[in-house]
Design a protein around this motif. Structure first.
Motif, PDB file in Angstrom:
ATOM      1  N   ALA A   2       9.336  67.527   1.962  1.00  0.00           N
ATOM      2  CA  ALA A   2       9.133  66.460   2.938  1.00  0.00           C
ATOM      3  C   ALA A   2       8.895  65.129   2.225  1.00  0.00           C
ATOM      4  O   ALA A   2       8.266  65.079   1.172  1.00  0.00           O
ATOM      5  CB  ALA A   2       7.962  66.787   3.845  1.00  0.00           C
ATOM      6  N   GLU A   3       9.403  64.070   2.850  1.00  0.00           N
ATOM      7  CA  GLU A   3       9.206  62.730   2.306  1.00  0.00           C
ATOM      8  C   GLU A   3       7.753  62.308   2.518  1.00  0.00           C
ATOM      9  O   GLU A   3       7.162  62.602   3.549  1.00  0.00           O
ATOM     10  CB  GLU A   3      10.143  61.763   3.023  1.00  0.00           C
ATOM     11  CG  GLU A   3      10.270  60.439   2.321  1.00  0.00           C
ATOM     12  CD  GLU A   3      11.369  59.591   2.929  1.00  0.00           C
ATOM     13  OE1 GLU A   3      11.067  58.430   3.238  1.00  0.00           O
ATOM     14  OE2 GLU A   3      12.487  60.088   3.084  1.00  0.00           O
ATOM     15  N   PRO A   4       7.134  61.623   1.552  1.00  0.00           N
ATOM     16  CA  PRO A   4       5.753  61.179   1.722  1.00  0.00           C
ATOM     17  C   PRO A   4       5.613  60.271   2.944  1.00  0.00           C
ATOM     18  O   PRO A   4       6.499  59.485   3.252  1.00  0.00           O
ATOM     19  CB  PRO A   4       5.452  60.406   0.437  1.00  0.00           C
ATOM     20  CG  PRO A   4       6.485  60.831  -0.544  1.00  0.00           C
ATOM     21  CD  PRO A   4       7.680  61.239   0.251  1.00  0.00           C
ATOM     22  N   HIS A  72      12.312  45.096  -0.969  1.00  0.00           N
ATOM     23  CA  HIS A  72      13.561  45.846  -1.123  1.00  0.00           C
ATOM     24  C   HIS A  72      13.397  47.167  -1.862  1.00  0.00           C
ATOM     25  O   HIS A  72      14.369  47.900  -2.004  1.00  0.00           O
ATOM     26  CB  HIS A  72      14.598  44.984  -1.859  1.00  0.00           C
ATOM     27  CG  HIS A  72      15.050  43.809  -1.068  1.00  0.00           C
ATOM     28  ND1 HIS A  72      16.068  43.869  -0.151  1.00  0.00           N
ATOM     29  CD2 HIS A  72      14.592  42.534  -1.034  1.00  0.00           C
ATOM     30  CE1 HIS A  72      16.247  42.688   0.396  1.00  0.00           C
ATOM     31  NE2 HIS A  72      15.346  41.856  -0.111  1.00  0.00           N
ATOM     32  N   ARG A  73      12.203  47.493  -2.308  1.00  0.00           N
ATOM     33  CA  ARG A  73      12.020  48.747  -3.048  1.00  0.00           C
ATOM     34  C   ARG A  73      11.486  49.827  -2.124  1.00  0.00           C
ATOM     35  O   ARG A  73      10.718  49.555  -1.215  1.00  0.00           O
ATOM     36  CB  ARG A  73      11.055  48.531  -4.200  1.00  0.00           C
ATOM     37  CG  ARG A  73      11.659  47.568  -5.230  1.00  0.00           C
ATOM     38  CD  ARG A  73      10.758  47.372  -6.327  1.00  0.00           C
ATOM     39  NE  ARG A  73      10.961  47.440  -7.698  1.00  0.00           N
ATOM     40  CZ  ARG A  73      11.704  48.201  -8.455  1.00  0.00           C
ATOM     41  NH1 ARG A  73      12.455  49.108  -7.960  1.00  0.00           N
ATOM     42  NH2 ARG A  73      11.711  48.096  -9.744  1.00  0.00           N
ATOM     43  N   PRO A  74      11.895  51.060  -2.362  1.00  0.00           N
ATOM     44  CA  PRO A  74      11.389  52.150  -1.515  1.00  0.00           C
ATOM     45  C   PRO A  74       9.894  52.378  -1.711  1.00  0.00           C
ATOM     46  O   PRO A  74       9.392  52.349  -2.826  1.00  0.00           O
ATOM     47  CB  PRO A  74      12.177  53.376  -1.984  1.00  0.00           C
ATOM     48  CG  PRO A  74      13.126  52.913  -3.021  1.00  0.00           C
ATOM     49  CD  PRO A  74      12.841  51.493  -3.359  1.00  0.00           C
ATOM     50  N   GLY A  77       7.157  55.984   3.589  1.00  0.00           N
ATOM     51  CA  GLY A  77       6.997  55.610   4.983  1.00  0.00           C
ATOM     52  C   GLY A  77       7.773  54.382   5.403  1.00  0.00           C
ATOM     53  O   GLY A  77       7.743  54.002   6.567  1.00  0.00           O
ATOM     54  N   PHE A  78       8.473  53.726   4.488  1.00  0.00           N
ATOM     55  CA  PHE A  78       9.235  52.510   4.793  1.00  0.00           C
ATOM     56  C   PHE A  78      10.666  52.662   4.308  1.00  0.00           C
ATOM     57  O   PHE A  78      10.909  53.237   3.259  1.00  0.00           O
ATOM     58  CB  PHE A  78       8.630  51.290   4.093  1.00  0.00           C
ATOM     59  CG  PHE A  78       7.278  50.902   4.600  1.00  0.00           C
ATOM     60  CD1 PHE A  78       7.141  49.972   5.610  1.00  0.00           C
ATOM     61  CD2 PHE A  78       6.130  51.466   4.061  1.00  0.00           C
ATOM     62  CE1 PHE A  78       5.891  49.604   6.078  1.00  0.00           C
ATOM     63  CE2 PHE A  78       4.884  51.107   4.513  1.00  0.00           C
ATOM     64  CZ  PHE A  78       4.754  50.180   5.525  1.00  0.00           C
ATOM     65  N   THR A  79      11.595  52.098   5.074  1.00  0.00           N
ATOM     66  CA  THR A  79      12.994  52.057   4.668  1.00  0.00           C
ATOM     67  C   THR A  79      13.330  50.611   4.321  1.00  0.00           C
ATOM     68  O   THR A  79      13.268  49.743   5.187  1.00  0.00           O
ATOM     69  CB  THR A  79      13.911  52.555   5.804  1.00  0.00           C
ATOM     70  OG1 THR A  79      13.516  53.875   6.166  1.00  0.00           O
ATOM     71  CG2 THR A  79      15.363  52.538   5.377  1.00  0.00           C
ATOM     72  N   ALA A  83      10.100  43.586   6.206  1.00  0.00           N
ATOM     73  CA  ALA A  83       9.298  42.371   6.067  1.00  0.00           C
ATOM     74  C   ALA A  83       7.812  42.705   6.054  1.00  0.00           C
ATOM     75  O   ALA A  83       7.326  43.444   6.905  1.00  0.00           O
ATOM     76  CB  ALA A  83       9.599  41.402   7.202  1.00  0.00           C
ATOM     77  N   ILE A  84       7.121  42.151   5.078  1.00  0.00           N
ATOM     78  CA  ILE A  84       5.665  42.159   5.029  1.00  0.00           C
ATOM     79  C   ILE A  84       5.272  40.734   5.401  1.00  0.00           C
ATOM     80  O   ILE A  84       5.680  39.787   4.716  1.00  0.00           O
ATOM     81  CB  ILE A  84       5.147  42.516   3.627  1.00  0.00           C
ATOM     82  CG1 ILE A  84       5.703  43.870   3.187  1.00  0.00           C
ATOM     83  CG2 ILE A  84       3.618  42.493   3.598  1.00  0.00           C
ATOM     84  CD1 ILE A  84       5.496  44.159   1.706  1.00  0.00           C
ATOM     85  N   ALA A  85       4.538  40.588   6.489  1.00  0.00           N
ATOM     86  CA  ALA A  85       4.330  39.255   7.042  1.00  0.00           C
ATOM     87  C   ALA A  85       2.866  38.947   7.313  1.00  0.00           C
ATOM     88  O   ALA A  85       2.044  39.841   7.493  1.00  0.00           O
ATOM     89  CB  ALA A  85       5.117  39.120   8.343  1.00  0.00           C
ATOM     90  N   VAL A  86       2.595  37.653   7.377  1.00  0.00           N
ATOM     91  CA  VAL A  86       1.328  37.134   7.895  1.00  0.00           C
ATOM     92  C   VAL A  86       1.701  36.396   9.168  1.00  0.00           C
ATOM     93  O   VAL A  86       2.586  35.532   9.158  1.00  0.00           O
ATOM     94  CB  VAL A  86       0.631  36.192   6.904  1.00  0.00           C
ATOM     95  CG1 VAL A  86      -0.628  35.592   7.528  1.00  0.00           C
ATOM     96  CG2 VAL A  86       0.293  36.922   5.616  1.00  0.00           C
ATOM     97  N   VAL A  87       1.064  36.794  10.274  1.00  0.00           N
ATOM     98  CA  VAL A  87       1.307  36.119  11.545  1.00  0.00           C
ATOM     99  C   VAL A  87       0.042  35.382  11.956  1.00  0.00           C
ATOM    100  O   VAL A  87      -1.072  35.803  11.624  1.00  0.00           O
ATOM    101  CB  VAL A  87       1.750  37.100  12.657  1.00  0.00           C
ATOM    102  CG1 VAL A  87       3.046  37.801  12.264  1.00  0.00           C
ATOM    103  CG2 VAL A  87       0.680  38.117  12.993  1.00  0.00           C
TER     104      VAL A  87
END
Length: 136
Positions: A2-4, A72-74, A77-79, A83-87
């Motif tokens: 299973a993928e982490p 852009h790196r694996p 839990g993320f594909t 975007a990693i954002a500050v809102v």
């Protein structure tokens, strides 16, 4: 094999109200009863004046994109890309999150774009507040 899985937040007594809110699709913030300052992340005292007289309230869920990077790196839990954002929330505080519901490109992610909260249920105990472009 299973993928982490994506890392899960660990609620504390100070943050439990926030995570209880996300499970019911509510974005809950705190406001100081002494100076009216709204703030995030949760804590038992006002970061502006130090008062311990604070209240919890339901936020609008509206925000604008303040800043972001496109990763852009694996990562478990993320594909990529994502975007990693500050809102910046309509109520004033800023929070770190992910942007969903649009291409993860500089052309699609414009600073100051209008956003709205989008709750993503990971399991029975964890629901994350992510943000997507506003529909209005």
């Amino acid at each position: 094999m299973a993928e982490p899985a994506r890392a899960r937040p660990k609620p504390t007594p100070e943050t439990q109200h926030f995570w209880d809110g996300t499970k019911t699709n509510e974005l809950r913030l705190q406001r100081c009863d002494a100076c009216a300052h709204a703030y995030f992340p949760p804590r038992p005292f006002c970061p502006a004046c130090g008062s311990r007289k604070v209240s919890i309230f339901k936020a609008s869920g509206k925000a604008t994109l303040y800043s972001y990077v496109i990763h852009h790196r694996p990562v478990p839990g993320f594909t990529p890309p994502y975007a990693i954002a500050v809102v910046e929330l309509e109520e004033g505080p800023r929070m770190m999150t992910n942007i969903v519901g649009c291409p993860q490109t500089p052309e699609a992610l414009e600073l100051d774009m209008k956003l709205e909260v989008n709750f993503e249920k990971l399991d029975d105990t964890t629901t994350l507040p992510l943000f997507r472009p506003a529909k209005d």
